[in-house]
Design a protein around this motif. Structure first.
Motif, PDB file in Angstrom:
ATOM      1  N   ASP A  15       0.829  -1.214   0.000  1.00 16.15           N
ATOM      2  CA  ASP A  15       0.000   0.000   0.000  1.00 16.15           C
ATOM      3  C   ASP A  15       0.859   1.258   0.000  1.00 16.15           C
ATOM      4  N   TYR A  16       2.027   1.183   0.617  1.00 21.29           N
ATOM      5  CA  TYR A  16       2.942   2.328   0.601  1.00 21.29           C
ATOM      6  C   TYR A  16       3.387   2.630  -0.832  1.00 21.29           C
ATOM      7  N   ASN A  17       3.727   1.584  -1.595  1.00 22.31           N
ATOM      8  CA  ASN A  17       4.079   1.780  -3.003  1.00 22.31           C
ATOM      9  C   ASN A  17       2.951   2.487  -3.743  1.00 22.31           C
ATOM     10  N   ARG A  18       1.747   2.003  -3.535  1.00 18.24           N
ATOM     11  CA  ARG A  18       0.591   2.535  -4.252  1.00 18.24           C
ATOM     12  C   ARG A  18       0.351   4.005  -3.915  1.00 18.24           C
ATOM     13  N   GLN A  19       0.615   4.367  -2.660  1.00 14.11           N
ATOM     14  CA  GLN A  19       0.362   5.745  -2.213  1.00 14.11           C
ATOM     15  C   GLN A  19       1.561   6.663  -2.392  1.00 14.11           C
ATOM     16  N   GLY A  20       2.675   6.117  -2.887  1.00 16.64           N
ATOM     17  CA  GLY A  20       3.857   6.946  -3.092  1.00 16.64           C
ATOM     18  C   GLY A  20       4.579   7.311  -1.806  1.00 16.64           C
ATOM     19  N   ILE A  21       4.412   6.491  -0.773  1.00 15.90           N
ATOM     20  CA  ILE A  21       5.070   6.747   0.515  1.00 15.90           C
ATOM     21  C   ILE A  21       6.390   5.977   0.571  1.00 15.90           C
ATOM     22  N   THR A 171      25.798   5.828 -11.291  1.00 16.03           N
ATOM     23  CA  THR A 171      25.022   5.405 -12.467  1.00 16.03           C
ATOM     24  C   THR A 171      23.790   4.581 -12.093  1.00 16.03           C
ATOM     25  N   MET A 172      23.512   4.429 -10.793  1.00 13.67           N
ATOM     26  CA  MET A 172      22.496   3.460 -10.355  1.00 13.67           C
ATOM     27  C   MET A 172      21.111   3.713 -10.934  1.00 13.67           C
ATOM     28  N   ASP A 173      20.770   4.971 -11.218  1.00 16.49           N
ATOM     29  CA  ASP A 173      19.419   5.235 -11.712  1.00 16.49           C
ATOM     30  C   ASP A 173      19.203   4.767 -13.148  1.00 16.49           C
ATOM     31  N   LEU A 174      20.253   4.280 -13.798  1.00 15.36           N
ATOM     32  CA  LEU A 174      20.088   3.663 -15.124  1.00 15.36           C
ATOM     33  C   LEU A 174      19.347   2.329 -15.012  1.00 15.36           C
ATOM     34  N   TYR A 175      19.381   1.728 -13.823  1.00 12.00           N
ATOM     35  CA  TYR A 175      18.744   0.422 -13.628  1.00 12.00           C
ATOM     36  C   TYR A 175      17.307   0.622 -13.150  1.00 12.00           C
ATOM     37  N   GLU A 176      16.386   0.469 -14.072  1.00  8.22           N
ATOM     38  CA  GLU A 176      14.977   0.687 -13.754  1.00  8.22           C
ATOM     39  C   GLU A 176      14.397  -0.545 -13.062  1.00  8.22           C
ATOM     40  N   HIS A 177      13.308  -0.314 -12.352  1.00  5.99           N
ATOM     41  CA  HIS A 177      12.665  -1.440 -11.670  1.00  5.99           C
ATOM     42  C   HIS A 177      11.195  -1.128 -11.464  1.00  5.99           C
ATOM     43  N   SER A 178      10.418  -2.175 -11.342  1.00  8.17           N
ATOM     44  CA  SER A 178       8.998  -2.053 -10.997  1.00  8.17           C
ATOM     45  C   SER A 178       8.684  -3.197 -10.029  1.00  8.17           C
ATOM     46  N   ASN A 179       7.530  -3.140  -9.401  1.00  6.16           N
ATOM     47  CA  ASN A 179       7.197  -4.187  -8.429  1.00  6.16           C
ATOM     48  C   ASN A 179       7.157  -5.562  -9.093  1.00  6.16           C
ATOM     49  N   LEU A 180       7.845  -6.510  -8.476  1.00  7.76           N
ATOM     50  CA  LEU A 180       7.961  -7.898  -8.942  1.00  7.76           C
ATOM     51  C   LEU A 180       8.548  -8.002 -10.342  1.00  7.76           C
TER      52      LEU A 180
END
Length: 212
Positions: A15-21, A171-180
């Motif tokens: 829920d924190y992910n969903r709310q941007g917390i 350079t870490m922000d070059l590595y994108e990610h999403s949930n699961l």
């Protein structure tokens, strides 16, 4: 040539992910219904892989993301070294406009190479990398455990991948990610180098997106 396959995933949605917390290492949240569905979808897509072991952080959201594999009898170990970065005083709080400016300055500092710059009463990327390294050394010291599944966190994955690929943490922000999402890494014991075979893959979640 001896190799090790590492399936590296980020935890499912909370829920924190969903709310941007911001969660960080100080918020031990559970997966929400979508996160549970993502965990199940990943298990259905990858249950045929004969994982020798599952590694997670000490936070519940990573363990819950791989619970189906643990329930199927695969050995599991958890380490604080794999925890998310500590975001310090801002963990668990809804970001406001002041926070947005704070995070922008922080990320710009890191991108400019100041990766020893910590979050407010939290950790720096370099501190995170330093606690990750003993866990990775342990994992690599077990060549017979192959393949393995590792479940971690967004910022921690960015930090991990940058140093595993012998790049600067800036350079870490070059590595994108999403949930699961899934990264598949291959480690060569001969060259002592990692290659990334799959990046930020979420094709196993397509059915969930279609049902939303």
């Amino acid at each position: 040539m001896k190799q090790k396959s590492i399936y590296l995933i980020r935890h499912g949605e909370t829920d924190y992910n969903r709310q941007g917390i911001v969660q960080g290492s100080g918020v031990d949240s559970d997966l929400n219904a979508m996160g549970q569905a993502q965990a199940q979808a990943f298990y259905q897509a990858y249950q045929h892989i004969p994982f020798a072991k599952v590694y997670t952080s000490k936070l519940r959201r990573t363990m819950q993301s791989v619970q189906f594999f643990i329930d199927a009898g695969i050995a599991h170990e958890s380490y604080e070294g794999l925890n998310e970065i500590s975001w310090g005083v801002r963990e668990g709080k809804m970001p406001n406009s002041f926070d947005n400016e704070y995070y922008r300055t922080l990320i710009e500092n890191w991108a400019a190479g100041h990766t020893d710059y910590p979050t407010d009463q939290g950790e720096s990327p370099e501190q995170v990398a330093n606690r990750q390294k003993p866990v990775i050394d342990l994992i690599l010291s077990r060549p017979d455990e192959n393949p393995i599944l590792v479940c971690m966190h967004g910022r921690a994955i960015r930090i991990l991948l940058s140093w595993l690929m012998n790049e600067k943490l800036a350079t870490m922000d070059l590595y994108e990610h999403s949930n699961l999402c899934l990264y598949k890494l291959i480690y060569s014991y001969e060259t002592k180098e990692f290659t990334i075979e799959v990046s930020n893959d979420s094709t196993h979640l397509l059915a969930l997106v279609m049902h939303q």
